[in-house]
Design a protein around this motif. Structure first.
Motif, PDB file in Angstrom:
ATOM      1  N   THR A 197       0.795  -1.227   0.000  1.00  0.00           N
ATOM      2  CA  THR A 197       0.000   0.000   0.000  1.00  0.00           C
ATOM      3  C   THR A 197       0.830   1.282   0.000  1.00  0.00           C
ATOM      4  O   THR A 197       1.956   1.300   0.504  1.00  0.00           O
ATOM      5  CB  THR A 197      -0.905  -0.009   1.259  1.00  0.00           C
ATOM      6  OG1 THR A 197      -1.550   1.254   1.377  1.00  0.00           O
ATOM      7  CG2 THR A 197      -0.114  -0.262   2.529  1.00  0.00           C
ATOM      8  N   ASP A 198       0.212   2.350  -0.515  1.00  0.00           N
ATOM      9  CA  ASP A 198       0.799   3.695  -0.438  1.00  0.00           C
ATOM     10  C   ASP A 198       0.862   4.189   1.016  1.00  0.00           C
ATOM     11  O   ASP A 198       1.597   5.127   1.313  1.00  0.00           O
ATOM     12  CB  ASP A 198      -0.025   4.680  -1.284  1.00  0.00           C
ATOM     13  CG  ASP A 198      -1.500   4.702  -0.913  1.00  0.00           C
ATOM     14  OD1 ASP A 198      -2.010   3.692  -0.384  1.00  0.00           O
ATOM     15  OD2 ASP A 198      -2.158   5.738  -1.146  1.00  0.00           O
ATOM     16  N   PHE A 199       0.096   3.543   1.922  1.00  0.00           N
ATOM     17  CA  PHE A 199       0.076   3.980   3.318  1.00  0.00           C
ATOM     18  C   PHE A 199       1.359   3.613   4.079  1.00  0.00           C
ATOM     19  O   PHE A 199       1.452   3.819   5.278  1.00  0.00           O
ATOM     20  CB  PHE A 199      -1.158   3.415   4.039  1.00  0.00           C
ATOM     21  CG  PHE A 199      -2.437   4.178   3.750  1.00  0.00           C
ATOM     22  CD1 PHE A 199      -2.546   4.990   2.629  1.00  0.00           C
ATOM     23  CD2 PHE A 199      -3.537   4.085   4.589  1.00  0.00           C
ATOM     24  CE1 PHE A 199      -3.721   5.692   2.347  1.00  0.00           C
ATOM     25  CE2 PHE A 199      -4.714   4.786   4.322  1.00  0.00           C
ATOM     26  CZ  PHE A 199      -4.815   5.587   3.201  1.00  0.00           C
ATOM     27  N   VAL A 200       2.363   3.067   3.374  1.00  0.00           N
ATOM     28  CA  VAL A 200       3.675   2.867   4.013  1.00  0.00           C
ATOM     29  C   VAL A 200       4.426   4.196   4.104  1.00  0.00           C
ATOM     30  O   VAL A 200       5.436   4.304   4.790  1.00  0.00           O
ATOM     31  CB  VAL A 200       4.561   1.823   3.283  1.00  0.00           C
ATOM     32  CG1 VAL A 200       3.911   0.455   3.286  1.00  0.00           C
ATOM     33  CG2 VAL A 200       4.906   2.264   1.869  1.00  0.00           C
ATOM     34  N   PHE A 201       3.907   5.233   3.398  1.00  0.00           N
ATOM     35  CA  PHE A 201       4.559   6.552   3.412  1.00  0.00           C
ATOM     36  C   PHE A 201       3.799   7.517   4.327  1.00  0.00           C
ATOM     37  O   PHE A 201       2.586   7.361   4.509  1.00  0.00           O
ATOM     38  CB  PHE A 201       4.616   7.120   1.992  1.00  0.00           C
ATOM     39  CG  PHE A 201       5.446   6.291   1.052  1.00  0.00           C
ATOM     40  CD1 PHE A 201       6.815   6.164   1.245  1.00  0.00           C
ATOM     41  CD2 PHE A 201       4.859   5.618  -0.020  1.00  0.00           C
ATOM     42  CE1 PHE A 201       7.589   5.387   0.384  1.00  0.00           C
ATOM     43  CE2 PHE A 201       5.622   4.848  -0.885  1.00  0.00           C
ATOM     44  CZ  PHE A 201       6.986   4.731  -0.680  1.00  0.00           C
ATOM     45  N   ASN A 202       4.509   8.527   4.834  1.00  0.00           N
ATOM     46  CA  ASN A 202       3.825   9.472   5.741  1.00  0.00           C
ATOM     47  C   ASN A 202       3.148  10.633   5.009  1.00  0.00           C
ATOM     48  O   ASN A 202       2.424  11.409   5.618  1.00  0.00           O
ATOM     49  CB  ASN A 202       4.772   9.987   6.833  1.00  0.00           C
ATOM     50  CG  ASN A 202       5.882  10.873   6.279  1.00  0.00           C
ATOM     51  OD1 ASN A 202       5.867  11.264   5.108  1.00  0.00           O
ATOM     52  ND2 ASN A 202       6.853  11.184   7.119  1.00  0.00           N
TER      53      ASN A 202
ATOM     54  N   THR B 167      12.000   6.900   1.647  1.00  0.00           N
ATOM     55  CA  THR B 167      11.906   6.429   3.035  1.00  0.00           C
ATOM     56  C   THR B 167      10.453   6.162   3.408  1.00  0.00           C
ATOM     57  O   THR B 167       9.578   6.984   3.141  1.00  0.00           O
ATOM     58  CB  THR B 167      12.469   7.516   3.984  1.00  0.00           C
ATOM     59  OG1 THR B 167      13.760   7.833   3.523  1.00  0.00           O
ATOM     60  CG2 THR B 167      12.509   7.047   5.424  1.00  0.00           C
ATOM     61  N   THR B 168      10.223   5.003   4.016  1.00  0.00           N
ATOM     62  CA  THR B 168       8.877   4.659   4.484  1.00  0.00           C
ATOM     63  C   THR B 168       8.714   5.150   5.927  1.00  0.00           C
ATOM     64  O   THR B 168       9.694   5.206   6.673  1.00  0.00           O
ATOM     65  CB  THR B 168       8.666   3.134   4.434  1.00  0.00           C
ATOM     66  OG1 THR B 168       9.772   2.517   5.098  1.00  0.00           O
ATOM     67  CG2 THR B 168       8.579   2.638   3.003  1.00  0.00           C
ATOM     68  N   ASN B 169       7.494   5.504   6.270  1.00  0.00           N
ATOM     69  CA  ASN B 169       7.217   5.968   7.638  1.00  0.00           C
ATOM     70  C   ASN B 169       5.701   6.038   7.818  1.00  0.00           C
ATOM     71  O   ASN B 169       5.105   7.115   7.746  1.00  0.00           O
ATOM     72  CB  ASN B 169       7.856   7.358   7.830  1.00  0.00           C
ATOM     73  CG  ASN B 169       7.745   7.837   9.256  1.00  0.00           C
ATOM     74  OD1 ASN B 169       7.325   7.085  10.135  1.00  0.00           O
ATOM     75  ND2 ASN B 169       8.087   9.099   9.493  1.00  0.00           N
ATOM     76  N   PRO B 170       5.068   4.880   8.042  1.00  0.00           N
ATOM     77  CA  PRO B 170       3.603   4.837   8.059  1.00  0.00           C
ATOM     78  C   PRO B 170       3.004   5.683   9.184  1.00  0.00           C
ATOM     79  O   PRO B 170       3.623   5.832  10.242  1.00  0.00           O
ATOM     80  CB  PRO B 170       3.289   3.362   8.302  1.00  0.00           C
ATOM     81  CG  PRO B 170       4.566   2.621   8.202  1.00  0.00           C
ATOM     82  CD  PRO B 170       5.685   3.573   8.303  1.00  0.00           C
TER      83      PRO B 170
ATOM     84  N   TYR C 251      -2.334   0.091  10.161  1.00  0.00           N
ATOM     85  CA  TYR C 251      -2.492  -0.648   8.892  1.00  0.00           C
ATOM     86  C   TYR C 251      -1.221  -0.520   8.048  1.00  0.00           C
ATOM     87  O   TYR C 251      -0.634  -1.530   7.630  1.00  0.00           O
ATOM     88  CB  TYR C 251      -3.716  -0.121   8.127  1.00  0.00           C
ATOM     89  CG  TYR C 251      -3.793  -0.574   6.693  1.00  0.00           C
ATOM     90  CD1 TYR C 251      -4.126  -1.888   6.360  1.00  0.00           C
ATOM     91  CD2 TYR C 251      -3.518   0.318   5.643  1.00  0.00           C
ATOM     92  CE1 TYR C 251      -4.178  -2.296   5.029  1.00  0.00           C
ATOM     93  CE2 TYR C 251      -3.581  -0.088   4.323  1.00  0.00           C
ATOM     94  CZ  TYR C 251      -3.903  -1.390   4.018  1.00  0.00           C
ATOM     95  OH  TYR C 251      -3.952  -1.786   2.704  1.00  0.00           O
ATOM     96  N   GLY C 252      -0.772   0.714   7.815  1.00  0.00           N
ATOM     97  CA  GLY C 252       0.428   0.943   6.997  1.00  0.00           C
ATOM     98  C   GLY C 252       1.653   0.297   7.619  1.00  0.00           C
ATOM     99  O   GLY C 252       2.488  -0.280   6.907  1.00  0.00           O
ATOM    100  N   ALA C 253       1.739   0.371   8.955  1.00  0.00           N
ATOM    101  CA  ALA C 253       2.906  -0.200   9.648  1.00  0.00           C
ATOM    102  C   ALA C 253       2.939  -1.717   9.488  1.00  0.00           C
ATOM    103  O   ALA C 253       4.000  -2.312   9.249  1.00  0.00           O
ATOM    104  CB  ALA C 253       2.877   0.184  11.125  1.00  0.00           C
ATOM    105  N   THR C 254       1.765  -2.348   9.609  1.00  0.00           N
ATOM    106  CA  THR C 254       1.750  -3.815   9.479  1.00  0.00           C
ATOM    107  C   THR C 254       2.003  -4.232   8.020  1.00  0.00           C
ATOM    108  O   THR C 254       2.672  -5.238   7.771  1.00  0.00           O
ATOM    109  CB  THR C 254       0.418  -4.426   9.970  1.00  0.00           C
ATOM    110  OG1 THR C 254      -0.682  -3.846   9.251  1.00  0.00           O
ATOM    111  CG2 THR C 254       0.230  -4.206  11.464  1.00  0.00           C
ATOM    112  N   LYS C 255       1.495  -3.463   7.073  1.00  0.00           N
ATOM    113  CA  LYS C 255       1.751  -3.799   5.661  1.00  0.00           C
ATOM    114  C   LYS C 255       3.248  -3.662   5.355  1.00  0.00           C
ATOM    115  O   LYS C 255       3.816  -4.471   4.622  1.00  0.00           O
ATOM    116  CB  LYS C 255       0.925  -2.907   4.732  1.00  0.00           C
ATOM    117  CG  LYS C 255      -0.573  -3.149   4.769  1.00  0.00           C
ATOM    118  CD  LYS C 255      -1.026  -4.506   4.261  1.00  0.00           C
ATOM    119  CE  LYS C 255      -0.784  -4.684   2.789  1.00  0.00           C
ATOM    120  NZ  LYS C 255      -1.300  -6.004   2.325  1.00  0.00           N
TER     121      LYS C 255
END
Ligand SMILES: NC(=O)c1ccc[n+]([C@@H]2O[C@H](COP(=O)([O-])OP(=O)(O)OC[C@H]3O[C@@H](n4cnc5c(N)ncnc54)[C@H](OP(=O)(O)O)[C@@H]3O)[C@@H](O)[C@H]2O)c1
Length: 285
Positions: free
Chosen positions: A103-108, A120-123, A127-131
């Motif tokens: 998902t795009d929700f891995v980004f802030n 850099t990822t930063n959920p 949901y984003g953190a678990t993905k």
């Protein structure tokens, strides 16, 4: 004949794959819904994998309730992290390729230009953190993997924003929709075709890829387009996210850069509004 296991077989994306399968006579799809295969159960995964023959697994199973995940971290972790890990381990033992959907929700959402795979990822939520953790487990446990991050999935199948808007419009003449979250609506059938192309081209350039439709929209733009394209007369007013508080904080900007997948698969990606017209036509068929 290539055999392909599709987990989460009753979900939106899996159903879009099912709708396409008759166009691929050399592919044999095996669907497993959550009752037939609970991906969070390691023994069940081992058992299923030892008795079923396939070369690819498309993981469409996920805990997708973004707001509920905030108060149900354990369940979200079980499915999105442990489930992804179990599939990766089992695929490695079987020498199968795993296509993991993320998902795009891995980004802030703090960037203002499209996110690339190396950003850099930063959920901002559970949901984003678990993905994201699921992505990392897949990469750690299996070389033969593709992680496809996508955004704002909708289609004529399952529960999604397009169907919710049409339902909400019945008996109303005004809707207020968030206008300060920017991303790209993605027709799940377009994503399904792209995933299948990875398989039919026997692609081995493993790793993380971004896929959404082309273009940029807010939820407000998306809602307006749904009503315009369906000839539904309703007034839509833009509101800021703070006027519509939700348990999970969502990124304000999550447009994905698709250069990598377009180059690798030599595909042209449809503009989101063109795909919306197709989805609506299929819904009203
Ligand atoms: N929808 C979006 O806007 C969006 C955006 C970006 C990325 N994605 C990603 O795209 C993928 C597909 O999403 P979707 O819209 O097709 O989701 P969906 O319609 O919610 O489907 C998810 C499926 O997973 C199944 N599932 C849940 N827990 C499971 C378990 N432990 N074992 C096996 N199956 C289980 C669910 O079955 P039950 O209903 O029986 O529990 C459901 O059928 C997901 O990875 C999602 O994270 C979605």
């Amino acid at each position: 004949m290539i055999n392909i296991l599709v987990t989460g077989g009753n979900g939106q994306l899996a159903t879009c794959i099912k709708d396409l399968e008759s166009t691929y006579s050399d592919l044999n799809f095996i669907y497993a819904n959550s009752a037939q295969l609970n991906i969070a159960d390691f023994d069940a995964v081992q058992q299923f994998f030892s008795t079923t023959n396939f070369q690819y697994c498309i993981n469409c199973a996920a805990y997708t309730a973004v707001d509920k995940a905030e108060s149900d971290q354990e369940k979200a972790t079980e499915v999105n992290v442990v489930g992804a890990k179990n599939l990766a381990i089992a695929c490695a033992e079987k020498n199968a390729t795993l296509i993991q959907v993320s998902t795009d929700f891995v980004f802030n959402g703090e960037k203002s230009v499209a996110y690339t795979e190396t950003d850099t990822t930063n959920p901002t939520g559970v949901y984003g953190a678990t993905k994201l953790e699921g992505e990392l487990e897949v990469a750690k446990n299996l070389e033969q993997h593709f992680v496809i991050r996508t955004s704002w999935l909708y289609s004529e199948n399952g529960n999604n924003f397009m169907k919710t808007m049409i339902k909400l419009s019945e008996g109303r003449d005004l809707l207020t929709i968030v206008a300060d979250q920017i991303g790209t609506p993605t027709y799940a059938t377009d994503l399904a075709e792209t995933i299948i192309k990875i398989i039919t081209t026997n692609n081995t350039q493993y790793g993380v890829y971004h896929y959404s439709n082309e273009g940029v929209a807010s939820w407000y733009d998306f809602a307006k387009a749904i009503f315009e394209e369906s000839n539904i007369k309703i007034k839509v007013l833009p509101i800021p996210s703070k006027a519509f508080p939700t348990p999970a904080k969502r990124p304000h900007f999550s447009v994905l850069d698709k250069t990598k997948i377009k180059t690798n698969l030599q595909i042209e990606i449809p503009y989101w509004r063109d795909s919306l017209k197709k989805a609506l036509a299929n819904s009203y068929e």
